[in-house]
Each structure stands twice: as structure tokens, then as C-alpha cells.
Design an enzyme around this catalytic site. Structure first.
Site, PDB file in Angstrom:
ATOM      1  N   CYS A 209       6.011  -2.317  -1.848  1.00 37.91           N
ATOM      2  CA  CYS A 209       6.477  -1.490  -2.977  1.00 37.91           C
ATOM      3  C   CYS A 209       7.921  -1.030  -2.867  1.00 37.91           C
ATOM      4  O   CYS A 209       8.731  -1.337  -3.734  1.00 37.91           O
ATOM      5  CB  CYS A 209       5.568  -0.287  -3.127  1.00 37.91           C
ATOM      6  SG  CYS A 209       3.874  -0.785  -3.433  1.00 37.91           S
TER       7      CYS A 209
HETATM    8  C1  UGA Z   1       4.727   3.446  -1.481  1.00 36.99           C
HETATM    9  C2  UGA Z   1       4.799   4.896  -1.991  1.00 36.99           C
HETATM   10  O1  UGA Z   1       4.784   5.775  -0.889  1.00 36.99           O
HETATM   11  C3  UGA Z   1       3.607   5.212  -2.903  1.00 36.99           C
HETATM   12  O2  UGA Z   1       3.731   6.520  -3.424  1.00 36.99           O
HETATM   13  C4  UGA Z   1       3.589   4.199  -4.046  1.00 36.99           C
HETATM   14  O3  UGA Z   1       2.488   4.405  -4.906  1.00 36.99           O
HETATM   15  C5  UGA Z   1       3.513   2.798  -3.474  1.00 36.99           C
HETATM   16  O4  UGA Z   1       4.635   2.574  -2.613  1.00 36.99           O
HETATM   17  C6  UGA Z   1       3.539   1.829  -4.620  1.00 36.99           C
HETATM   18  O5  UGA Z   1       4.532   1.808  -5.360  1.00 36.99           O
HETATM   19  O6  UGA Z   1       2.516   1.175  -4.872  1.00 36.99           O
HETATM   20  P1  UGA Z   1       3.303   2.207   0.424  1.00 36.99           P
HETATM   21  O7  UGA Z   1       3.994   0.935   0.026  1.00 36.99           O
HETATM   22  O8  UGA Z   1       1.841   2.184   0.653  1.00 36.99           O
HETATM   23  O9  UGA Z   1       3.547   3.339  -0.686  1.00 36.99           O
HETATM   24  O10 UGA Z   1       4.010   2.655   1.773  1.00 36.99           O
HETATM   25  P2  UGA Z   1       4.737   3.964   2.322  1.00 36.99           P
HETATM   26  O11 UGA Z   1       3.781   4.834   2.978  1.00 36.99           O
HETATM   27  O12 UGA Z   1       5.612   4.535   1.271  1.00 36.99           O
HETATM   28  O13 UGA Z   1       5.649   3.310   3.457  1.00 36.99           O
HETATM   29  C7  UGA Z   1       6.678   2.390   3.126  1.00 36.99           C
HETATM   30  C8  UGA Z   1       7.523   2.057   4.313  1.00 36.99           C
HETATM   31  O14 UGA Z   1       8.334   3.153   4.688  1.00 36.99           O
HETATM   32  C9  UGA Z   1       6.775   1.658   5.581  1.00 36.99           C
HETATM   33  O15 UGA Z   1       7.422   0.536   6.138  1.00 36.99           O
HETATM   34  C10 UGA Z   1       6.901   2.857   6.487  1.00 36.99           C
HETATM   35  O16 UGA Z   1       6.899   2.532   7.848  1.00 36.99           O
HETATM   36  C11 UGA Z   1       8.259   3.383   6.075  1.00 36.99           C
HETATM   37  N1  UGA Z   1       8.417   4.835   6.306  1.00 36.99           N
HETATM   38  C12 UGA Z   1       7.718   5.736   5.596  1.00 36.99           C
HETATM   39  C13 UGA Z   1       9.322   5.253   7.282  1.00 36.99           C
HETATM   40  O17 UGA Z   1      10.000   4.449   7.963  1.00 36.99           O
HETATM   41  N2  UGA Z   1       9.491   6.589   7.467  1.00 36.99           N
HETATM   42  C14 UGA Z   1       8.799   7.514   6.755  1.00 36.99           C
HETATM   43  O18 UGA Z   1       9.026   8.716   6.978  1.00 36.99           O
HETATM   44  C15 UGA Z   1       7.889   7.079   5.806  1.00 36.99           C
END
Ligand code: UGA
Length: 438
Positions: free
Chosen positions: A268
Site C-alpha cells: 500500500c
Molecule cells: C497501510 C496503512 O497503514 C493502512 O492504514 C492502510 O489501510 C493500508 O496501508 C492500505 O492502504 O491498504 P499496511 O500496508 O498493512 O497498511 O502496512 P503498515 O503497517 O502501514 O506498514 C507499512 C510499512 O511501513 C512496513 O514495511 C513497516 O515495516 C513500515 N513501518 C511502519 C516502519 O518502518 N515504521 C513504522 O513506524 C511503521
């Protein structure tokens, strides 16, 4: 009783299908992929998501039907569209799947006598509802939106690995569209489903933009802390987590999404960032900040490669272990995972890669096949390795210690998630966001 159809059984669609049916709603989940449907009917989820299988099985014991037959939406009162909107090679949004889905829905809509409401949950670039989806539906159904059926933008904010919790307890419900009788009905439906959750009613374009605003802000937060983490690495003794924890206590900043790491991945954030940048560019706006957010993200990855080159020299035939290929813990999803990108870059430099992941080995094998090795245990993954890189914050990697590192030939440890901080380790330790004491 009201009947609900859900089109597209990916993370969003299958979570919604399972949660609504487990609550007793009369639901039909529809997907073009027959094999996938057959699995789901047996109570097997096509991907790993905590609690999903359990909730799906409850639904299947109630009224849930799963099918690849779109005509089943003929007698639905509510239709959710949850198909994917991937990216084209130039980063722009690929609408072919959703266009095809709404076209089929439109054809079936002609026979639907219930004046249904169609909710579009798929992420679409602003203007898509009015310019693409609405005309397709009206043309194929020979019906009028706002009169014979409702069309509402209903972006989704669930996160993988907490999809069930987020589907049951969303923090907000966005309803975008014209202020018709359908909007009133939609509001009532969601008020009943999620009492006390704020409902934002707006137009289509704004609802579409809200989704991009949400994801691009999250990406911005991550790149912000990643940028700071790189600065911290130059300050002996500095620790990015203490900084994140402290600024996170300021309610104007908030504590979430401030975990520095190897960059954001997944299906996403990267795709939505690229689509928004592309949309801004074609709208004549230079998205300076968004471009910088992406640039910081790419640099996080390059940084890891630089460290390995600095410490190991030429990477040809060097054995590198990657711990975690899933884009985050508690999922087997590797789409746009930073670890996968990293492996590709090392393979180009002719390094020998071994990976370990508690859930994502199968998906990783589908990409790399025999080009890399797969270890079932962490011990095997580390054996004779020159360098280990912790990419995904799987809980089990917290336990790593000297005993396991002793299996390595050269003990270079790159900890992208600061999981081993504070341990007495007899290794060459590098952690993202940590300034080494001189
Ligand atoms: C993301 C959004 O968080 C959701 O709200 C949204 O609905 C979704 O995309 C979507 O558009 O469908 P998601 O793809 O499940 O959700 O993943 P995240 O939890 O956002 O993580 C994304 C990336 O960011 C991962 O690689 C994670 O490791 C990284 N991340 C996240 C960090 O490096 N640091 C953080 O503090 C948080």
C-alpha cells in the site's frame, strides 16, 4: 433480511466478508479466482492473517456463501467493491481490474430490483469515481446513480496483521458521494455496525483524497524518523527510539509510525505514494515533500548495502543472511517488501543469500526459486554466514545471542529494527538509528 455482496477477496474483502458474516449478516463473497474461492469455502485463507481463519470459519457456519459467480449480487442490497488497484510501471494507478469488476457489477445491476448501494473500498485516485466508475456502472446497468442505485466512496484504513481488529473497530468511516437517500441509508447501516465511531460524510473526490492523505502522511512519518535515525548514527550514543518515544508523547505528533527501520514496504504505502506523486505531476504540482519522502525511503536501503560493502569489501560470493522477508511481522505478505528489494540488489552483486522467515518462505520461494537458500531454523540461516541482516521485526529474532552468532564465519550483524539493543554481543554490530559510542 438485508443481503451483502463483497467483490474481491483479498485482505480487505476477505476480512470484511468474514467479520460481517460472523456477525450473522447474509453475505456472499465473490472473486474471479475459482481456486481461491474453493479454498475459502473450505475455511482456508489464501494468505496468513491473524484470526482471519477463525472468523471466516464462524461465518461459514452461518449464512456466508463464497462464489466466482457475479450474478449472485443480483439480489444484494449492499455491494462492497474491494478489488486491488495496483500500479503501472511508471507508478501511475492501474484501474483495469476495478473497471472490469464494476463493469460486471453493472451488467448484473440491470437485473437487481433492490436499488442497492455500491460502496467502493478500493483505493482510487481522485476523480476516478466520477469520471470512470460512475459512467461504467450507469452505462452497463442502464440505470441512474442516485436514483436507481447508490454509489459511495468508502476508503479502508485497515492494516495487514491487524486486519480483523481494524475491520471490527475502525477509527473512522468515510462516506463520499452525493447527498441522496442512499447516503442516509449508508449512514444508518454504519451507525448500527459501528456505534460511536465518527462518520465523515463528504463528496467523492475528497473521500478519494482522504485515503491518499492518510497513507502519504504515514509514509512521511516513517521517512521523517528514518531521516533522523541516519543523523543519530553520526551522534555517538544517540538512540532514535528514545527520541521517537519522547516526541510521540506530544499529542500534536502522536506515538505511532515512528519506528525507524529499513524503509516502508508492503502493498500500500509505496504504491499509493507513487500514485499520488504521479497524480500531482500530471496536475501540474511538483510534489517536493512527497518526492523527498520516497527518496529517504530508497536511501535507507542503499545504506544497508553500503555498510555491508564497507565491512565485507567486494560482495561476490559473500554469504549474507536475511532474517525476515515479510514486509512486516505477522504476515506472509512480501509484496513490495524492502527485504525482497535488498535481496535483488545483493544478487546483482553476486552475493550468496540465505533467508529465514517464520511465515513467508513459500512466497519468497515463488520469486527467487533456486537463486537463494532457505533456512528452516535461525541457526541454519546463520551457519557459515558473513553477515546477518534483521529486516522484519519477528518476535523470535529478539532472542538471538552469542551462541547463535558463533555459527557465523564473520560476525557482521546489521539490526534494522534495534531488536538486540543492550545485549552484550561479541559481534560487529550495526543498528539503524543508533550512534556507536567511540
Ligand atoms: C497501510 C496503512 O497503514 C493502512 O492504514 C492502510 O489501510 C493500508 O496501508 C492500505 O492502504 O491498504 P499496511 O500496508 O498493512 O497498511 O502496512 P503498515 O503497517 O502501514 O506498514 C507499512 C510499512 O511501513 C512496513 O514495511 C513497516 O515495516 C513500515 N513501518 C511502519 C516502519 O518502518 N515504521 C513504522 O513506524 C511503521
Amino acid at each position: 433480511m438485508m443481503k451483502i455482496g463483497i467483490v474481491g477477496l483479498g485482505f480487505v474483502g476477505l476480512s470484511l466478508t468474514s467479520v460481517l458474516s460472523s456477525k450473522g449478516y447474509d453475505v456472499v463473497g465473490i472473486d474471479v479466482d475459482k481456486e481461491k474461492c474453493e479454498k475459502i469455502i473450505k475455511g482456508i485463507t489464501p494468505f496468513y492473517e491473524p484470526d482471519l481463519e477463525k472468523i471466516l470459519k464462524i461465518g461459514l457456519k452461518k449464512k456466508l456463501k463464497i462464489s466466482d459467480n457475479f450474478s449472485l449480487i443480483n439480489n444484494c442490497d449492499i455491494i462492497f467493491v474491494t478489488v486491488g488497484t495496483p500500479q503501472n510501471l511508471n507508478g501511475s494507478i492501474d484501474l483495469s481490474i476495478i473497471k472490469k469488476a464494476v463493469s460486471t457489477i453493472g451488467i448484473n445491476l440491470e437485473k437487481n430490483k433492490n436499488d442497492p448501494i455500491i460502496f467502493i473500498k478500493s483505493t482510487v485516485i481522485p476523480g476516478t469515481m466520477k469520471k470512470e466508475i460512475l459512467p461504467i456502472l450507469e452505462k452497463k446497468s442502464k440505470k441512474k446513480a442516485g436514483k436507481d442505485f447508490g454509489l459511495i466512496s468508502n476508503p479502508e484504513f485497515l492494516q495487514e496483521s491487524s486486519a480483523i481488529k481494524d475491520t471490527k473497530f475502525p477509527h473512522v468511516i468515510v462516506l463520499g458521494g452525493y447527498q441522496t437517500k442512499f447516503m442516509k441509508k449508508a449512514k444508518k447501516f454504519f451507525e448500527k455496525l459501528h456505534p460511536n465511531i465518527p462518520i465523515i460524510i463528504t463528496n467523492h473526490q475528497t473521500a478519494e483524497m482522504i485515503k491518499y492523505a492518510n497513507n502519504s502522511f504515514l509514509a512521511t512519518k516513517i521517512s521523517f524518523i528514518n531521516q533522523l535515525s541516519t543523523i543519530c548514527q553520526k551522534i555517538p550514543g544517540a538512540n532514535v527510539d528514545d527520541i521517537a518515544k519522547t516526541i510521540g508523547l506530544d499529542p500534536r505528533i502522536g506515538k505511532y509510525f515512528l519506528n525507524a527501520g529499513p524503509g516502508y514496504g508492503g502493498s500500500c504505502l509505496p504504491k499509493d505514494m507513487k500514485a499520488l506523486i504521479n497524480f500531482a505531476n500530471i496536475s501540474g504540482i511538483k510534489p517536493t515533500l512527497l518526492n523527498a519522502v520516497e527518496e529517504v525511503n530508497t536511501k535507507q536501503l542503499e545504506q544497508i548495502i553500503s555498510i555491508t560493502k564497507q565491512r565485507l569489501g567486494d560482495l561476490t560470493s559473500k554469504r549474507i543472511t536475511i532474517l525476515g522477508t515479510a514486509f512486516k511481522p505477522n504476515t506472509d505478505d512480501i509484496r513490495d517488501s524492502i527485504a525482497i528489494k535488498l535481496i535483488n540488489k545483493y544478487l546483482k552483486r553476486k552475493a550468496k543469500i540465505t533467508i529465514h522467515d517464520p511465515r513467508a518462505i513459500k512466497n519468497t520461494k515463488d520469486i527467487f526459486g533456486e537463486k537463494i537458500s532457505y533456512a528452516k531454523s535461525i541457526k541454519n540461516a546463520l551457519s557459515k554466514s558473513h553477515c546477518v541482516i534483521i529486516m522484519t521485526q519477528w518476535k523470535q529474532y529478539e532472542k538471538l545471542n552469542n551462541k547463535e552468532f558463533n555459527y557465523m564465519t564473520k560476525k557482521l550483524v546489521i539490526d534494522c529494527r534495534r531488536m538486540l539493543l543492550g545485549k552484550e554481543l561479541d559481534v560487529d554490530y550495526f543498528a539503524i538509528g543508533l550512534g556507536k559510542e567511540k
